[in-house]
Scaffold this motif. Structure first.
Motif, PDB file in Angstrom:
ATOM      1  N   CYS A 100      15.832 -27.253   5.435  1.00  0.00           N
ATOM      2  CA  CYS A 100      16.969 -27.172   6.364  1.00  0.00           C
ATOM      3  C   CYS A 100      17.795 -25.933   6.057  1.00  0.00           C
ATOM      4  O   CYS A 100      17.647 -25.300   5.015  1.00  0.00           O
ATOM      5  CB  CYS A 100      17.837 -28.428   6.295  1.00  0.00           C
ATOM      6  SG  CYS A 100      18.692 -28.624   4.713  1.00  0.00           S
ATOM      7  N   THR A 101      18.643 -25.622   6.949  1.00  0.00           N
ATOM      8  CA  THR A 101      19.596 -24.522   6.780  1.00  0.00           C
ATOM      9  C   THR A 101      20.994 -25.113   6.659  1.00  0.00           C
ATOM     10  O   THR A 101      21.411 -25.913   7.497  1.00  0.00           O
ATOM     11  CB  THR A 101      19.541 -23.557   7.971  1.00  0.00           C
ATOM     12  OG1 THR A 101      18.210 -23.019   8.068  1.00  0.00           O
ATOM     13  CG2 THR A 101      20.532 -22.429   7.789  1.00  0.00           C
ATOM     14  N   ILE A 102      21.678 -24.726   5.590  1.00  0.00           N
ATOM     15  CA  ILE A 102      23.047 -25.216   5.367  1.00  0.00           C
ATOM     16  C   ILE A 102      24.011 -24.115   5.801  1.00  0.00           C
ATOM     17  O   ILE A 102      23.941 -22.977   5.332  1.00  0.00           O
ATOM     18  CB  ILE A 102      23.261 -25.561   3.892  1.00  0.00           C
ATOM     19  CG1 ILE A 102      22.264 -26.636   3.442  1.00  0.00           C
ATOM     20  CG2 ILE A 102      24.682 -26.043   3.637  1.00  0.00           C
ATOM     21  CD1 ILE A 102      22.260 -26.866   1.964  1.00  0.00           C
ATOM     22  N   VAL A 103      24.904 -24.451   6.667  1.00  0.00           N
ATOM     23  CA  VAL A 103      25.903 -23.496   7.152  1.00  0.00           C
ATOM     24  C   VAL A 103      27.285 -24.136   7.033  1.00  0.00           C
ATOM     25  O   VAL A 103      27.418 -25.358   7.026  1.00  0.00           O
ATOM     26  CB  VAL A 103      25.644 -23.084   8.613  1.00  0.00           C
ATOM     27  CG1 VAL A 103      24.333 -22.345   8.728  1.00  0.00           C
ATOM     28  CG2 VAL A 103      25.666 -24.297   9.535  1.00  0.00           C
ATOM     29  N   GLY A 104      28.289 -23.295   6.888  1.00  0.00           N
ATOM     30  CA  GLY A 104      29.670 -23.801   6.808  1.00  0.00           C
ATOM     31  C   GLY A 104      30.614 -22.726   6.305  1.00  0.00           C
ATOM     32  O   GLY A 104      30.264 -21.549   6.203  1.00  0.00           O
ATOM     33  N   GLN A 105      31.818 -23.135   5.968  1.00  0.00           N
ATOM     34  CA  GLN A 105      32.817 -22.183   5.467  1.00  0.00           C
ATOM     35  C   GLN A 105      33.838 -22.921   4.595  1.00  0.00           C
ATOM     36  O   GLN A 105      34.018 -24.130   4.709  1.00  0.00           O
ATOM     37  CB  GLN A 105      33.534 -21.470   6.608  1.00  0.00           C
ATOM     38  CG  GLN A 105      34.317 -22.384   7.521  1.00  0.00           C
ATOM     39  CD  GLN A 105      34.976 -21.632   8.664  1.00  0.00           C
ATOM     40  OE1 GLN A 105      34.706 -20.451   8.891  1.00  0.00           O
ATOM     41  NE2 GLN A 105      35.848 -22.313   9.398  1.00  0.00           N
ATOM     42  N   VAL A 106      34.449 -22.122   3.722  1.00  0.00           N
ATOM     43  CA  VAL A 106      35.517 -22.638   2.862  1.00  0.00           C
ATOM     44  C   VAL A 106      36.808 -21.922   3.255  1.00  0.00           C
ATOM     45  O   VAL A 106      36.871 -20.682   3.230  1.00  0.00           O
ATOM     46  CB  VAL A 106      35.206 -22.399   1.376  1.00  0.00           C
ATOM     47  CG1 VAL A 106      36.359 -22.909   0.500  1.00  0.00           C
ATOM     48  CG2 VAL A 106      33.906 -23.100   0.984  1.00  0.00           C
ATOM     49  N   THR A 107      37.805 -22.677   3.621  1.00  0.00           N
ATOM     50  CA  THR A 107      39.099 -22.110   4.038  1.00  0.00           C
ATOM     51  C   THR A 107      40.189 -22.607   3.073  1.00  0.00           C
ATOM     52  O   THR A 107      39.993 -23.540   2.295  1.00  0.00           O
ATOM     53  CB  THR A 107      39.444 -22.536   5.469  1.00  0.00           C
ATOM     54  OG1 THR A 107      39.507 -23.973   5.529  1.00  0.00           O
ATOM     55  CG2 THR A 107      38.400 -22.035   6.451  1.00  0.00           C
ATOM     56  N   ARG A 108      41.308 -21.965   3.141  1.00  0.00           N
ATOM     57  CA  ARG A 108      42.451 -22.361   2.308  1.00  0.00           C
ATOM     58  C   ARG A 108      43.608 -22.792   3.183  1.00  0.00           C
ATOM     59  O   ARG A 108      43.756 -22.377   4.335  1.00  0.00           O
ATOM     60  CB  ARG A 108      42.888 -21.228   1.405  1.00  0.00           C
ATOM     61  CG  ARG A 108      43.539 -20.062   2.165  1.00  0.00           C
ATOM     62  CD  ARG A 108      44.332 -19.167   1.221  1.00  0.00           C
ATOM     63  NE  ARG A 108      44.946 -18.038   1.921  1.00  0.00           N
ATOM     64  CZ  ARG A 108      46.119 -18.085   2.525  1.00  0.00           C
ATOM     65  NH1 ARG A 108      46.826 -19.202   2.542  1.00  0.00           N
ATOM     66  NH2 ARG A 108      46.611 -17.005   3.127  1.00  0.00           N
ATOM     67  N   GLY A 109      44.479 -23.612   2.578  1.00  0.00           N
ATOM     68  CA  GLY A 109      45.705 -24.013   3.253  1.00  0.00           C
ATOM     69  C   GLY A 109      46.877 -23.159   2.798  1.00  0.00           C
ATOM     70  O   GLY A 109      46.703 -22.153   2.097  1.00  0.00           O
TER      71      GLY A 109
END
Length: 493
Positions: A100-109
């Motif tokens: 599979c391909t894992i995609v996403g992002q990490v954001t900050r508050g």
């Protein structure tokens, strides 16, 4: 017969005349002391805290740290492991592993700024959202989220040349690691965090140093240093007392973070001197020295003299003598002597002694002769017990001066136990009240004051009485004042 009865008295008078030597007041009066009390010098450490506003760091870091910290896009060869069944007791693979391909992002508050000991802590909330997609269509866009709290811990250093520098380290921990639960397996995506946070640390450190460099500590320190070469009033009058400060070094013992303010722990090491009388000239300022890294322990240490004018003792002694003159003095080998006193002079004599001159008219009751006029001089050394403000006089020495035939009479009168004890008793003084009054005046005078853009606070915690000394200008009872003092930069707005 009458001549025979009077003969013993005539013999006494003749003997007195034969041994008498005419003298003047100048001959017998002790010389006057011209020495002055020394100016005690002590070393004090005056706290000079400097504040820096750390709130601007948060704004700068908001600009420096992007909202999206990093993205995730990676191929996972075994998102779903091979599936199998048992045939005749053996496990047989039915399906191959599913990639599979894992995609996403990490954001900050939003960033939060706080202090923790000697660290400025910037809390960075992290949120991760990831999805898994496969080629074969088995996974239908499975999505997971996770969160973490990263902490940018900033330590600030003040260099010897008065520059602020910051050093940053990042600490974090996932409260819920982002991952996907699928067919009994947990797939997490936190292995990239360390590598991805490294550039964030560099950005944070760059912005921290850029921002704290705007805090001009050197200018504030130079202003405090220059203005600290000064003289402070401890007592306005009766008598005027001054404390002169001469700075020697500036010590730096770190800092602490209070709310959103950085409080630099600085202390001014200064020589403190006390003066009585006219205000002394301020010492000449010197250039701001290099910073000394040393843990300061602020304390105020200065000797403040309690001064007794000799003229204040004269009426006290005269009152005691006049009261005593109602009764005769018993003079050895002479008998009872009536004495009148009408003038007392007190001043400082060499050798730390106090001179007392008393004008006397003495009349022996057993000798039919006119009264003897003259002056009796006494010198004594003032003493007090350690820590006591009660002063007594020791080593009393009597001198004499007359206008004629009774020179020895006045010496004998002065040396008689009744007279010498009376003088010593009249000289005895208790300066406790004077010390307490001066203490109250000083506490009120130095409690808090404003000098331009600077606020000076002084707390007096103790007064310790020293050893009394006699000088030409008066009796000096040194009182050691201890406590703490601070000079804060508070520019008017």
């Amino acid at each position: 017969m009458r001549i025979a009865q009077r003969l013993p008295y005539l013999i006494v008078i003749a003997a007195a005349l034969a041994g008498c030597k005419a003298q003047t007041v100048a001959d017998m009066a002790p010389p006057r002391a011209t020495d002055t009390a020394p100016t005690p010098k002590q070393t004090s450490l005056v706290a000079v805290p400097i504040d820096a506003d750390a709130a601007a760091l948060r704004t700068a870091l908001e600009r420096a740290v992007p909202r999206t910290l990093w993205t995730i896009d990676r191929r996972e060869p075994k998102c779903v492991p091979p599936q199998g069944v048992k045939v005749f007791g053996k496990k047989v693979k039915v399906t191959p592993p599913i990639a599979c391909t894992i995609v996403g992002q990490v954001t900050r508050g939003p960033l939060r700024l706080r202090g923790e000991g000697q660290e400025i802590v910037v809390d960075v909330p992290l949120n991760a959202r990831v999805s898994a997609r496969d080629v074969g269509g088995v996974l239908k866009g499975e999505t997971a989220t996770g969160s973490a709290m990263a902490h940018a811990r900033i330590r600030v250093e003040l260099t010897p040349d008065w520059r602020l520098q910051g050093k940053v380290r990042i600490a974090y921990g996932w409260t819920k690691p982002p991952g996907i639960d699928f067919l009994g397996r947990r797939i997490t995506f936190t292995d990239q965090a360390d590598a991805k946070l490294k550039p964030v640390v560099r950005d944070v450190e760059r912005e921290v140093n850029r921002e704290i460099a705007r805090v001009d500590v050197k200018r504030q320190a130079a202003d405090i240093w220059r203005r600290s070469f000064t003289t402070l009033e401890l007592n306005r009058e009766n008598p005027p007392v001054w404390m002169r400060l001469t700075p020697q070094r500036l010590l730096y013992g770190g800092y602490r973070v209070d709310g959103q303010r950085i409080k630099l722990n600085l202390a001014l090491e200064a020589m403190t001197e006390s003066f009585v009388g006219e205000r002394p000239a301020d010492p000449a300022p010197t250039a701001l020295p290099r910073l000394v890294h040393e843990t300061p322990r602020p304390h105020l240490d200065v000797f403040v003299p309690v001064v007794a004018d000799y003229a204040e003792l004269e009426p006290v002694i005269l009152r005691a003598l006049v009261k005593r003159s109602a009764q005769p003095f018993e003079v050895p080998k002479v008998g009872p002597v009536m004495a009148k006193f009408d003038k007392v002079t007190v001043y400082g004599a060499p050798g730390g002694r106090v001179a007392v001159g008393v004008s006397v008219e003495a009349q022996p009751q057993r000798i039919p002769q006119g009264p003897t006029h003259g002056r009796i001089w006494a010198t004594a050394i003032p003493v007090n017990d350690p820590g006591s403000a009660e002063v007594r006089f020791a080593d009393l020495t009597i001198l004499g001066d007359t206008d004629g035939i009774g020179g020895d009479l006045l010496l004998k009168l002065g040396q008689s136990p009744g007279f010498s004890t009376l003088i010593a008793s009249a000289l005895t003084q208790n300066f406790t009240r004077d010390v307490e009054e001066l203490e109250g005046k000083i506490r009120r005078a130095v409690d808090q004051r404003r000098e331009g853009d600077f606020e000076i606070r002084t707390t007096v915690t103790g007064f310790e009485t020293g050893e009394i000394k006699a000088y030409g200008a008066g009796l000096y009872l040194p009182v050691r004042m201890s406590g703490s003092a601070s000079i804060a930069y508070r520019p008017a707005r």
